[in-house]
Design a protein around this motif. Structure first.
Motif, short mmCIF file in Angstrom:
data_model
loop_
_atom_site.label_atom_id
_atom_site.label_comp_id
_atom_site.label_asym_id
_atom_site.label_seq_id
_atom_site.Cartn_x
_atom_site.Cartn_y
_atom_site.Cartn_z
N LYS A 164 -45.88 -46.33 -26.36
CA LYS A 164 -44.64 -45.98 -25.67
C LYS A 164 -44.94 -45.09 -24.47
N GLU A 165 -44.08 -45.16 -23.47
CA GLU A 165 -44.21 -44.26 -22.34
C GLU A 165 -43.85 -42.85 -22.79
N ALA A 166 -44.58 -41.86 -22.27
CA ALA A 166 -44.33 -40.47 -22.65
C ALA A 166 -42.98 -40.03 -22.13
N PRO A 167 -42.13 -39.45 -22.97
CA PRO A 167 -40.84 -38.97 -22.51
C PRO A 167 -40.97 -37.70 -21.69
N VAL A 168 -40.08 -37.55 -20.70
CA VAL A 168 -40.06 -36.33 -19.89
C VAL A 168 -39.03 -35.40 -20.54
N ALA A 169 -39.45 -34.74 -21.63
CA ALA A 169 -38.50 -33.98 -22.44
C ALA A 169 -39.05 -32.66 -22.95
N ALA A 170 -40.07 -32.12 -22.29
CA ALA A 170 -40.66 -30.87 -22.78
C ALA A 170 -39.64 -29.74 -22.78
N GLY A 171 -38.84 -29.66 -21.71
CA GLY A 171 -37.84 -28.60 -21.64
C GLY A 171 -36.79 -28.74 -22.70
N ARG A 172 -36.37 -29.96 -22.96
CA ARG A 172 -35.36 -30.19 -23.99
C ARG A 172 -35.91 -29.82 -25.37
N GLU A 173 -37.16 -30.20 -25.64
CA GLU A 173 -37.76 -29.89 -26.94
C GLU A 173 -37.92 -28.39 -27.13
N ALA A 174 -38.33 -27.67 -26.07
CA ALA A 174 -38.46 -26.22 -26.17
C ALA A 174 -37.10 -25.58 -26.41
N ALA A 175 -36.08 -26.11 -25.75
CA ALA A 175 -34.73 -25.59 -25.94
C ALA A 175 -34.26 -25.80 -27.38
N GLN A 176 -34.53 -26.96 -27.94
CA GLN A 176 -34.14 -27.23 -29.32
C GLN A 176 -34.85 -26.30 -30.29
N ARG A 177 -36.13 -26.03 -30.03
CA ARG A 177 -36.87 -25.12 -30.91
C ARG A 177 -36.29 -23.72 -30.84
N LEU A 178 -36.01 -23.24 -29.63
CA LEU A 178 -35.47 -21.89 -29.49
C LEU A 178 -34.12 -21.75 -30.18
N PHE A 179 -33.26 -22.74 -30.01
CA PHE A 179 -31.93 -22.66 -30.63
C PHE A 179 -32.04 -22.69 -32.15
N SER A 180 -32.95 -23.50 -32.67
CA SER A 180 -33.09 -23.60 -34.12
C SER A 180 -33.66 -22.32 -34.71
N MET A 181 -34.42 -21.54 -33.93
CA MET A 181 -35.00 -20.30 -34.41
C MET A 181 -34.02 -19.13 -34.33
N SER A 182 -32.88 -19.34 -33.68
CA SER A 182 -31.90 -18.27 -33.50
C SER A 182 -30.91 -18.26 -34.66
N GLN A 183 -30.07 -17.24 -34.71
CA GLN A 183 -29.16 -17.05 -35.84
C GLN A 183 -27.72 -16.93 -35.37
N PRO A 184 -26.73 -17.13 -36.25
CA PRO A 184 -25.33 -16.97 -35.86
C PRO A 184 -25.06 -15.58 -35.30
N ILE A 185 -24.04 -15.47 -34.44
CA ILE A 185 -23.82 -14.23 -33.70
C ILE A 185 -23.05 -13.18 -34.47
N SER A 186 -22.46 -13.52 -35.61
CA SER A 186 -21.64 -12.57 -36.35
C SER A 186 -22.45 -11.32 -36.70
N GLN A 187 -21.90 -10.15 -36.37
CA GLN A 187 -22.50 -8.85 -36.67
C GLN A 187 -23.88 -8.69 -36.03
N THR A 188 -24.06 -9.26 -34.85
CA THR A 188 -25.30 -9.10 -34.10
C THR A 188 -25.00 -8.45 -32.75
N LEU A 189 -26.05 -8.22 -31.98
CA LEU A 189 -25.90 -7.62 -30.66
C LEU A 189 -25.10 -8.52 -29.72
N VAL A 190 -25.13 -9.83 -29.93
CA VAL A 190 -24.33 -10.74 -29.11
C VAL A 190 -22.85 -10.43 -29.27
#
Length: 348
Positions: free
Chosen positions: A112-138
């Motif tokens: 398969k041709e390599a997808p141009v999706a490094a930024g999207r994959e990094a974004a998905q990883r960062l969001f999955s590592m984050s937590q809900p905002i309730s009772q946080t600094l956000v």
């Protein structure tokens, strides 16, 4: 022969000033940089493009100080020409460089041709590592800005130690951050927006944002997409900033909203098929004027009624913080359609 995106970007970098004069004609040269409002050629000075190779990076690299976005001259071509398909960006770049069409190498069976999706994959990883905002600094940060309407805010999350670098050669720091999911019309995550926060900075001028050069940055695929609050329906509101749209939700609690994250991206948002009336929450600045005008025309051309909402101060979060909730409600009440007052606005 320039056969791949990296080589094309370098080829454009060798002619960086010519590229800028052609695609960013509303800007001008300032020393070794080209300054313009944004990558869509909006007048202004918040975006700067490096015109010569330097220890800080190669020619053609750019940064938008207003949004924290950065990229190369292929991104400039995509944004300034409004191209959604990367193949069209490559074709436009090759045309500018007067290159012949590339010979396409056959793809081996099963490969398969390599997808141009490094930024999207990094974004998905960062969001999955984050937590809900309730009772946080956000939550603390948003409340410091007068925002208490945090229903349907699953697109926002909190990361306690999010990496930050001022540029590609700067040291790595960690700060708490608000992480916002950027999604397409189907709800698929395409990128994230980061707002770095300072636990001790809840006074002017930072109001909770970290005291760094660019406390807000986006990554991934943003063009056409948005940070979304509520499910799409026949009536929606769209604006630039997350805080701007959450401020409106304090008054229009039931109205679905989209934050496009910058004036350039606001003008290019994609419309849900259900949309019949769009409220455009403008910012009171030249970039906001241009984005509002472009989006207004696009909506009307698509058969969507467009209504512009104008704050009394710089943006709707300023109205909420400095004038108060009652004043914001009064401002919006007279600007939205009467039927939407009854449908979306909480009783005074």
């Amino acid at each position: 022969m320039l056969e791949n995106p990296h080589d094309l970007a370098r080829g454009l970098g060798h002619q960086a000033e010519a590229v800028c004069r052609y695609y960013l004609s509303n800007g001008r040269r300032q020393g070794n940089y080209w300054q313009v409002g944004d990558a869509r050629n909006t007048p202004g000075r918040s975006m700067y493009v490096r015109l010569k190779d330097s220890p800080k990076g190669p020619a053609g690299k750019w940064t938008d100080a207003a949004t924290g976005e950065h990229g190369d001259l292929l991104d400039v071509i995509r944004e300034s020409r409004g191209l959604a398909d990367f193949a069209d960006v490559v074709e436009e770049a090759r045309s500018f460089l007067s290159l012949p069409p590339p010979e396409r190498e056959p793809i081996a069976p099963g490969r398969k041709e390599a997808p141009v999706a490094a930024g999207r994959e990094a974004a998905q990883r960062l969001f999955s590592m984050s937590q809900p905002i309730s009772q946080t600094l956000v939550e603390t940060y948003l409340r410091a800005r007068g925002i208490t309407a945090l229903h349907e805010a699953g697109s926002l999350r909190f990361h306690p130690r999010c990496y930050y670098r001022s540029d590609e050669h700067g040291p790595t720091e960690t700060w708490p951050a608000m992480i916002a999911a950027v999604t397409d019309l189907s709800g698929k995550l395409t990128g994230v927006h980061r707002t770095w926060l300072d636990p001790d900075g809840f006074s002017e001028p930072h109001l909770g944002r970290a005291p760094i050069d660019t406390p807000r940055r986006a990554m991934g695929e943003l063009l056409g997409h948005a940070v979304r609050f509520g499910l799409a329906c026949d009536v929606m509101a769209a604006g630039e900033g997350i805080e701007t749209m959450l401020s409106q939700r304090s008054v229009l609690a039931a109205m679905p909203m989209m934050a496009a994250l910058s004036a350039a991206h606001l003008s290019a948002i994609l419309f849900p098929v259900t949309l019949r009336r769009l409220y455009i929450a403008r910012d009171n600045d030249p970039a906001g004027d241009g984005a509002t005008s472009t989006l207004f025309e696009r909506a009307n051309s698509a058969g969507i009624e467009a209504i512009v909402l104008t704050p009394r101060l710089g943006d709707f979060n300023e109205d909420l913080r400095l004038l108060g909730l009652d004043a914001l409600q009064a401002t919006l009440r007279v600007q939205i359609a009467p039927q939407d007052v009854a449908r979306f606005m909480a009783a005074a």
